[in-house]
Write an enzyme that holds these catalytic residues in place. Structure first.
Site, PDB file in Angstrom:
ATOM      1  N   ASP A 129      -2.442   1.727   6.999  1.00 25.95           N
ATOM      2  CA  ASP A 129      -1.798   1.282   5.761  1.00 25.95           C
ATOM      3  C   ASP A 129      -1.552  -0.219   5.775  1.00 25.95           C
ATOM      4  O   ASP A 129      -1.641  -0.878   4.726  1.00 25.95           O
ATOM      5  CB  ASP A 129      -0.478   2.036   5.563  1.00 25.95           C
ATOM      6  CG  ASP A 129      -0.691   3.528   5.342  1.00 25.95           C
ATOM      7  OD1 ASP A 129      -1.785   3.902   4.880  1.00 25.95           O
ATOM      8  OD2 ASP A 129       0.226   4.314   5.654  1.00 25.95           O
TER       9      ASP A 129
ATOM     10  N   GLU B 158      -1.841  -1.570  -5.646  1.00 22.52           N
ATOM     11  CA  GLU B 158      -3.056  -0.895  -6.086  1.00 22.52           C
ATOM     12  C   GLU B 158      -2.947  -0.434  -7.536  1.00 22.52           C
ATOM     13  O   GLU B 158      -1.901   0.040  -7.971  1.00 22.52           O
ATOM     14  CB  GLU B 158      -3.339   0.311  -5.198  1.00 22.52           C
ATOM     15  CG  GLU B 158      -3.644  -0.038  -3.760  1.00 22.52           C
ATOM     16  CD  GLU B 158      -3.748   1.200  -2.895  1.00 22.52           C
ATOM     17  OE1 GLU B 158      -4.869   1.519  -2.453  1.00 22.52           O
ATOM     18  OE2 GLU B 158      -2.710   1.845  -2.672  1.00 22.52           O
TER      19      GLU B 158
ATOM     20  N   ASP C 222       0.862  -1.182   0.000  1.00 21.30           N
ATOM     21  CA  ASP C 222       0.000   0.000   0.000  1.00 21.30           C
ATOM     22  C   ASP C 222       0.901   1.235   0.000  1.00 21.30           C
ATOM     23  O   ASP C 222       1.608   1.492   0.979  1.00 21.30           O
ATOM     24  CB  ASP C 222      -0.916   0.017   1.222  1.00 21.30           C
ATOM     25  CG  ASP C 222      -1.796   1.263   1.266  1.00 21.30           C
ATOM     26  OD1 ASP C 222      -2.702   1.373   0.435  1.00 21.30           O
ATOM     27  OD2 ASP C 222      -1.540   2.123   2.141  1.00 21.30           O
TER      28      ASP C 222
END
Length: 336
Positions: A282, A203, A119
């Site tokens: 996170d 992501e 992340d």
């Protein structure tokens, strides 16, 4: 004509040379000249020839002439028919000659039996699903004071003067240094992550949409998320690892333990759920990213090569749809 050049191969493997330009055929001496808005010229398989491993001559009758190459790489190692492109590029710190060489750079690595979710963020460069994080170096923020100094020097010089051109060049060199720092940082991290894991999930961010937020645009660009993803996918193809880009929606809001939605603002840095799960925001998102990748959500960035297939595919480019694939990833520093 005497100048310093840096030679880079933009092919599957990058070669760095320090080269000196010596042109004995020009009456008027000086550096290579480009058109007003051009900074490079590219040749394919014609218009140039290698005289020997340390000399190249441009034969397109444009007056470039003969270039002497100085460096540790030996171009004689590669057959001349493998050189697909030759570019002359002007940058703030000098002129570059880039060779695009078609070579196979795949590496065989033993399996690690490890998977990881990443992340990315602004506080920390990335946090993985194991709770470890990498600090954000913020190269632009660190160099911003000197950038402002050079920008003031430019604004104080008379337009069109030699001193203004010198001030602009110094400003460009500072910007170039920052961009190279960011690129090498993301490259180093991406290589370490790929070497240590069989599957890497991250992501599928649309950076061009994120930077529309004028409050965070500078910090997002300074982080270098796009370069990090680019190098993850490149090293994934090179080392035979799997990289998966997943949909980032609700990865920070959903609980990684029970799946419940726990809404939180950007200022809330700790995830606390009614099920008893308490994690860093996170880390919770990184675990969700990994779970989505293992659940086959998202698209594979590094394609698993079929040994019975006739060819291979490169990774999916950032922001590209699945049928828009390129056949190669062709950039890497010689230091790797």
């Amino acid at each position: 004509m005497l100048a310093k050049l840096l030679l880079k191969d933009a092919g599957h493997q990058l070669l760095d040379f320090l080269i000196i330009v010596r042109n004995k055929f020009l009456v008027k001496k000086g550096y290579p000249r480009f058109k007003k808005n051009a900074r490079s010229v590219e040749y394919k398989t014609s218009g140039w020839k290698l005289l020997d491993p340390k000399h190249i001559e441009f034969t397109d009758k444009k007056g470039i002439g003969k270039l002497k190459l100085i460096g540790t790489w030996d171009l004689a190692f590669y057959p001349e028919d493998k050189i697909k492109r030759v570019r002359l590029v002007r940058k703030a710190d000098g002129y570059y000659c880039q060779f695009c060489i078609s070579v196979d750079v795949k590496e065989e690595l033993p399996p690690t039996h490890q998977t990881i979710g990443l992340d990315v963020g602004l506080k920390e460069f990335y946090t993985d699903s194991k709770g470890k994080n990498e600090p954000n170096p913020r190269f632009y923020r660190q160099g911003e004071k000197r950038l402002k100094f050079h920008q003031r020097r430019v604004s104080r010089k008379k337009k069109g003067s030699i001193n203004r051109k010198k001030a602009i060049n110094k400003l460009g060199r500072k910007h170039l240094k920052i961009s190279r720092q960011r690129e090498e940082h993301t490259k180093r991290l991406a290589r370490c992550v790929i070497q240590s894991n069989d599957l890497v999930a991250y992501e599928d961010l649309r950076i061009k949409n994120l930077v529309k937020n004028h409050c965070l645009a500078k910090s997002i660009n300074d982080a270098g998320w796009y370069q990090f993803r680019k190098w993850l996918e490149y090293f994934g193809v090179k080392m035979g690892r799997i990289t998966v880009a997943v949909n980032p929606a609700y990865t920070s809001q959903n609980c990684s333990n029970c799946g419940a939605v726990v809404k939180k603002s950007l200022s809330t840095r700790t995830h606390v759920c009614a099920c008893g799960c308490r994690l860093d925001r996170d880390e919770n998102a990184a675990i969700n990213i990994l779970n989505r990748a293992l659940g086959t959500t998202g698209h594979v960035g590094t394609w698993i090569l079929d040994p019975n297939a006739s060819g291979d595919l490169s990774s999916t480019f950032v922001g590209a749809i699945l049928h828009q694939q390129d056949g190669s990833l062709i950039e890497e520093s010689p230091y790797l």
